[in-house]
Each structure stands twice: as structure tokens, then as C-alpha cells.
Design a protein around this motif. Sequence first.
Motif, PDB file in Angstrom:
ATOM      1  N   PHE A 131      12.522   7.768   7.335  1.00 13.41           N
ATOM      2  CA  PHE A 131      13.195   8.377   5.095  1.00 13.41           C
ATOM      3  C   PHE A 131      13.299   7.010   4.948  1.00 13.41           C
ATOM      4  O   PHE A 131      12.831   7.334   3.396  1.00 13.41           O
ATOM      5  CB  PHE A 131      14.606   8.583   5.874  1.00 13.41           C
ATOM      6  CG  PHE A 131      14.467  10.647   6.382  1.00 13.41           C
ATOM      7  CD1 PHE A 131      13.943  10.849   5.966  1.00 13.41           C
ATOM      8  CD2 PHE A 131      15.646  10.110   8.150  1.00 13.41           C
ATOM      9  CE1 PHE A 131      14.115  12.429   6.851  1.00 13.41           C
ATOM     10  CE2 PHE A 131      15.038  11.420   8.396  1.00 13.41           C
ATOM     11  CZ  PHE A 131      13.927  12.687   7.793  1.00 13.41           C
ATOM     12  N   VAL A 132      14.208   5.824   5.285  1.00 15.99           N
ATOM     13  CA  VAL A 132      14.862   4.726   4.629  1.00 15.99           C
ATOM     14  C   VAL A 132      13.430   4.379   4.820  1.00 15.99           C
ATOM     15  O   VAL A 132      13.706   3.367   2.859  1.00 15.99           O
ATOM     16  CB  VAL A 132      16.232   4.468   4.819  1.00 15.99           C
ATOM     17  CG1 VAL A 132      16.419   3.323   4.158  1.00 15.99           C
ATOM     18  CG2 VAL A 132      16.966   5.595   5.128  1.00 15.99           C
ATOM     19  N   THR A 133      12.882   3.720   5.201  1.00 16.88           N
ATOM     20  CA  THR A 133      11.592   2.462   5.254  1.00 16.88           C
ATOM     21  C   THR A 133      10.496   3.133   5.513  1.00 16.88           C
ATOM     22  O   THR A 133       9.145   2.478   5.228  1.00 16.88           O
ATOM     23  CB  THR A 133      11.659   1.150   6.858  1.00 16.88           C
ATOM     24  OG1 THR A 133      12.018   2.383   7.810  1.00 16.88           O
ATOM     25  CG2 THR A 133      13.532   0.839   6.030  1.00 16.88           C
ATOM     26  N   ALA A 134      10.577   4.099   5.979  1.00 18.88           N
ATOM     27  CA  ALA A 134       8.907   4.821   5.365  1.00 18.88           C
ATOM     28  C   ALA A 134       8.712   5.086   3.937  1.00 18.88           C
ATOM     29  O   ALA A 134       9.331   5.104   3.706  1.00 18.88           O
ATOM     30  CB  ALA A 134       8.684   6.517   5.888  1.00 18.88           C
ATOM     31  N   ILE A 135       7.103   4.520   3.444  1.00 20.67           N
ATOM     32  CA  ILE A 135       6.945   5.045   2.731  1.00 20.67           C
ATOM     33  C   ILE A 135       5.843   5.847   1.985  1.00 20.67           C
ATOM     34  O   ILE A 135       4.369   5.736   2.820  1.00 20.67           O
ATOM     35  CB  ILE A 135       5.643   3.358   2.159  1.00 20.67           C
ATOM     36  CG1 ILE A 135       7.372   2.356   2.055  1.00 20.67           C
ATOM     37  CG2 ILE A 135       5.731   3.216   0.839  1.00 20.67           C
ATOM     38  CD1 ILE A 135       6.525   0.925   1.492  1.00 20.67           C
ATOM     39  N   TYR A 136       5.278   6.305   1.361  1.00 23.72           N
ATOM     40  CA  TYR A 136       4.279   7.913   0.733  1.00 23.72           C
ATOM     41  C   TYR A 136       4.230   7.692   0.087  1.00 23.72           C
ATOM     42  O   TYR A 136       4.926   7.301  -0.641  1.00 23.72           O
ATOM     43  CB  TYR A 136       5.803   9.461   1.618  1.00 23.72           C
ATOM     44  CG  TYR A 136       6.285   9.856   2.814  1.00 23.72           C
ATOM     45  CD1 TYR A 136       5.245  10.320   3.837  1.00 23.72           C
ATOM     46  CD2 TYR A 136       7.732   9.127   2.892  1.00 23.72           C
ATOM     47  CE1 TYR A 136       6.562  10.541   4.683  1.00 23.72           C
ATOM     48  CE2 TYR A 136       7.665   9.623   4.230  1.00 23.72           C
ATOM     49  CZ  TYR A 136       7.159  10.467   4.866  1.00 23.72           C
ATOM     50  OH  TYR A 136       7.850  10.245   6.182  1.00 23.72           O
ATOM     51  N   SER A 153       2.412   8.518  -7.431  1.00 26.80           N
ATOM     52  CA  SER A 153       3.353   8.684  -6.788  1.00 26.80           C
ATOM     53  C   SER A 153       4.429   8.230  -5.455  1.00 26.80           C
ATOM     54  O   SER A 153       3.458   8.641  -4.381  1.00 26.80           O
ATOM     55  CB  SER A 153       4.724  10.046  -6.921  1.00 26.80           C
ATOM     56  OG  SER A 153       5.701   9.965  -6.298  1.00 26.80           O
ATOM     57  N   VAL A 154       4.484   6.661  -5.500  1.00 27.94           N
ATOM     58  CA  VAL A 154       5.261   6.048  -4.372  1.00 27.94           C
ATOM     59  C   VAL A 154       6.079   6.300  -4.304  1.00 27.94           C
ATOM     60  O   VAL A 154       7.797   5.819  -4.921  1.00 27.94           O
ATOM     61  CB  VAL A 154       4.831   4.008  -4.462  1.00 27.94           C
ATOM     62  CG1 VAL A 154       5.232   4.210  -3.226  1.00 27.94           C
ATOM     63  CG2 VAL A 154       3.345   4.532  -4.785  1.00 27.94           C
ATOM     64  N   GLN A 155       6.582   6.829  -2.815  1.00 28.24           N
ATOM     65  CA  GLN A 155       8.336   7.382  -2.343  1.00 28.24           C
ATOM     66  C   GLN A 155       8.954   6.490  -1.072  1.00 28.24           C
ATOM     67  O   GLN A 155       8.580   7.014   0.072  1.00 28.24           O
ATOM     68  CB  GLN A 155       8.048   9.345  -2.582  1.00 28.24           C
ATOM     69  CG  GLN A 155       7.310   9.701  -3.452  1.00 28.24           C
ATOM     70  CD  GLN A 155       7.151  11.360  -3.288  1.00 28.24           C
ATOM     71  OE1 GLN A 155       7.741  11.393  -1.784  1.00 28.24           O
ATOM     72  NE2 GLN A 155       6.565  11.577  -3.997  1.00 28.24           N
ATOM     73  N   ASN A 156       9.734   6.343  -1.860  1.00 28.01           N
ATOM     74  CA  ASN A 156      10.625   5.403  -0.965  1.00 28.01           C
ATOM     75  C   ASN A 156      12.495   5.285  -1.579  1.00 28.01           C
ATOM     76  O   ASN A 156      11.696   4.947  -2.828  1.00 28.01           O
ATOM     77  CB  ASN A 156      10.260   3.904  -0.489  1.00 28.01           C
ATOM     78  CG  ASN A 156      10.997   3.626   0.583  1.00 28.01           C
ATOM     79  OD1 ASN A 156      11.270   2.571  -0.758  1.00 28.01           O
ATOM     80  ND2 ASN A 156      11.691   3.049   2.088  1.00 28.01           N
ATOM     81  N   PRO A 157      13.381   5.404  -1.290  1.00 28.75           N
ATOM     82  CA  PRO A 157      14.802   5.141  -1.440  1.00 28.75           C
ATOM     83  C   PRO A 157      14.973   3.911  -2.468  1.00 28.75           C
ATOM     84  O   PRO A 157      15.340   3.919  -3.376  1.00 28.75           O
ATOM     85  CB  PRO A 157      15.704   5.565  -0.609  1.00 28.75           C
ATOM     86  CG  PRO A 157      14.644   5.951   0.359  1.00 28.75           C
ATOM     87  CD  PRO A 157      13.918   5.466   0.228  1.00 28.75           C
ATOM     88  N   LEU A 158      13.846   3.046  -1.911  1.00 26.34           N
ATOM     89  CA  LEU A 158      14.748   1.519  -2.861  1.00 26.34           C
ATOM     90  C   LEU A 158      13.105   1.664  -4.003  1.00 26.34           C
ATOM     91  O   LEU A 158      13.229   0.182  -4.606  1.00 26.34           O
ATOM     92  CB  LEU A 158      13.790   0.838  -1.220  1.00 26.34           C
ATOM     93  CG  LEU A 158      14.835   0.831  -0.487  1.00 26.34           C
ATOM     94  CD1 LEU A 158      14.950  -0.285   1.084  1.00 26.34           C
ATOM     95  CD2 LEU A 158      16.470   0.102  -0.299  1.00 26.34           C
ATOM     96  N   LEU A 159      12.453   2.098  -3.239  1.00 27.63           N
ATOM     97  CA  LEU A 159      11.628   1.832  -4.749  1.00 27.63           C
ATOM     98  C   LEU A 159      11.784   2.825  -6.294  1.00 27.63           C
ATOM     99  O   LEU A 159      11.195   2.589  -7.457  1.00 27.63           O
ATOM    100  CB  LEU A 159      10.186   2.497  -4.122  1.00 27.63           C
ATOM    101  CG  LEU A 159       9.297   1.477  -3.715  1.00 27.63           C
ATOM    102  CD1 LEU A 159       7.904   1.842  -3.478  1.00 27.63           C
ATOM    103  CD2 LEU A 159       9.304  -0.165  -3.967  1.00 27.63           C
ATOM    104  N   GLY A 160      12.791   4.243  -6.151  1.00 28.70           N
ATOM    105  CA  GLY A 160      13.964   4.450  -6.780  1.00 28.70           C
ATOM    106  C   GLY A 160      12.339   6.313  -7.252  1.00 28.70           C
ATOM    107  O   GLY A 160      11.038   5.650  -6.749  1.00 28.70           O
ATOM    108  N   SER A 161      13.002   6.793  -8.232  1.00 28.52           N
ATOM    109  CA  SER A 161      12.181   8.482  -8.662  1.00 28.52           C
ATOM    110  C   SER A 161      10.981   8.343  -9.755  1.00 28.52           C
ATOM    111  O   SER A 161      10.506   9.319  -9.123  1.00 28.52           O
ATOM    112  CB  SER A 161      13.473   9.298  -8.716  1.00 28.52           C
ATOM    113  OG  SER A 161      14.012   8.770 -10.191  1.00 28.52           O
ATOM    114  N   ARG A 162      10.699   7.181 -10.077  1.00 26.52           N
ATOM    115  CA  ARG A 162       9.950   7.075 -10.716  1.00 26.52           C
ATOM    116  C   ARG A 162       8.701   6.041 -10.257  1.00 26.52           C
ATOM    117  O   ARG A 162       7.598   5.989 -10.882  1.00 26.52           O
ATOM    118  CB  ARG A 162      10.469   7.345 -11.966  1.00 26.52           C
ATOM    119  CG  ARG A 162      11.266   8.028 -12.480  1.00 26.52           C
ATOM    120  CD  ARG A 162      11.936   7.379 -13.887  1.00 26.52           C
ATOM    121  NE  ARG A 162      10.930   7.668 -14.884  1.00 26.52           N
ATOM    122  CZ  ARG A 162      11.225   7.266 -16.537  1.00 26.52           C
ATOM    123  NH1 ARG A 162      12.193   7.081 -16.283  1.00 26.52           N
ATOM    124  NH2 ARG A 162      10.040   7.185 -17.158  1.00 26.52           N
ATOM    125  N   CYS A 163       8.948   5.856  -9.691  1.00 28.45           N
ATOM    126  CA  CYS A 163       7.864   4.064  -9.380  1.00 28.45           C
ATOM    127  C   CYS A 163       5.851   4.931  -9.042  1.00 28.45           C
ATOM    128  O   CYS A 163       6.040   5.999  -8.394  1.00 28.45           O
ATOM    129  CB  CYS A 163       8.215   3.951  -7.806  1.00 28.45           C
ATOM    130  SG  CYS A 163       6.802   2.533  -6.602  1.00 28.45           S
TER     131      CYS A 163
END
Length: 258
Positions: free
Chosen positions: A120-125, A148-158
Motif C-alpha cells: 500500500f504505502v511504499t508499493a508503486i502501481y 497513471s502512477v499510483q502511490n500515496p506519496l505521489l498524490g492522486s494525479r501523478c
Amino acid sequence: MRISLRRRLAAGTAALTLAGSLLGGVAAAPAASADTLPDFDFSACPDLPADADPQFWQCNIAVTYGGTFKLGAIETTIESPITLVYANGFDPVTYEPRTVFGSFKASKFLVQPGLFGDPFVTAIYAQPKYAGGLNTDGGKLNLNLTVSVQNPLLGSRCSIGSSSAPIALQLGIGTTNPPPPNTPISGEPPVVVSTNPVVLKTTVVDNAFAVPRADKCGLDLGLENWLVNLYAGLPSAAGNNTAIFKQYASFKPYTELS
């Protein structure tokens, strides 16, 4: 007037990005084909323009079930289906070809495993998204994507690419002509693996496209772009990226759709 199977195959093949010289080369697979075919949901077909004559239009569904997608330093094997639905036809007076986008659906895939197995937190999708430009001009399937690059630290629009600077694919079965270091590759001509409904199996390719920089990454919509660019090797010039899409595809004339 009932449309013959031969005419449907020719029309469907054209819609699925085959060059005109190959329209007569659709091969039939053995009747006892072991292919496990996807479901083709023609209820998802888009509405036609108000001035379109349904006699000259068909709905196409292409399901990418395998292959590879390399974007800069990111390379993934396609294991979840990518489904594209669209309509194409022409004006019977001017013969002008037209295309109407229906839908594009793709699952996210794991790019970077999380620390200590954290999903969840550190994985990147990453997840491909449709970004316009769909047409079948030149015997190829042309469409623009962002990822779309998905990770909580990258925000929702990366994302990799944007609506103004997308990844522009020109997918076909012919031999490509990429700049180095890539070398030419070819797709696979379609074979008929089912006649009820008509289903074609093919492989379409492109390894001559460029991949733009990351966009809007980070909670401030941009501060972390550099991090995604560094990790993914972006921007990635043409000749360093590859799309190999193994597809099943089916089609129906709009006169057969309720």
C-alpha cells in the motif's frame, strides 16, 4: 440485406488495423482451437453520431490479453486484460472514414514492490489511461495514452504523459522502422479462432514512439516529477520504448445491435 461472413471479416480486419494488402490474408484457425476467449460485451458499444447511417458502421472490441509494454526503464508483462471498445464507419457519399471512441479499461500493474512486502504505502502501481486521438488511419490503430502512477506519496494525479503530451501509439502488424537502439519488429497477421461470434487473434506492435516526462506528481502536483522521471528514465526518446499487444478482437455491424 444480410452481410456475408467474408465481408464481415474484411471489414473487421480493416478496423483492427490491418493494411489493405493483407485484407485477403486472414487465415482460419483449426475448428478445435484451444483458445480460451474473453467475453465480448457489445452493450458497451458507443452511440453513433446523429448523422451516421448504421449500415456503414460497426462496433469493435479489442482485448489485449498478453504481451509487453516498455516505457523508458519500466517494463511489464501484460497479465490483466486491456479492453478497447470503439466504432468506425464512413460517409457513404464522401467515403470519409470516422471513428467514435467507446471505452478503455485497463487494470493497474505493480511497478515497484513495497518495502518489506508492503502493498500500500511504499508499493508503486501504474495504470494505462486513454488520452484521445483514436483512429484507424493508415492501416494502424492510433491512440494516445497516459499512465497513471499510483502511490500515496505521489498524490492522486501523478502520471507519465498528459493530455497535452501523451504517449502516442501507432499499433499495427507490419514491420516497424524505429530509430536505434531499437530494431525492427513485426506483429502477427490475424487468424480466425471463432466464427460465432467472429473472433480474430492477432499481435500488434509499435517500438518507434517516445514517452514524455511525468506530470503532476507529488502532493503539490509537480514537486515529485523529478523522482518519477529519475526512476522511470523519462523522458524516453523514440527507439527506447516498445509495445507488443497480443489481442483477441471481435466486431458487429450496427445493424445487428439493438
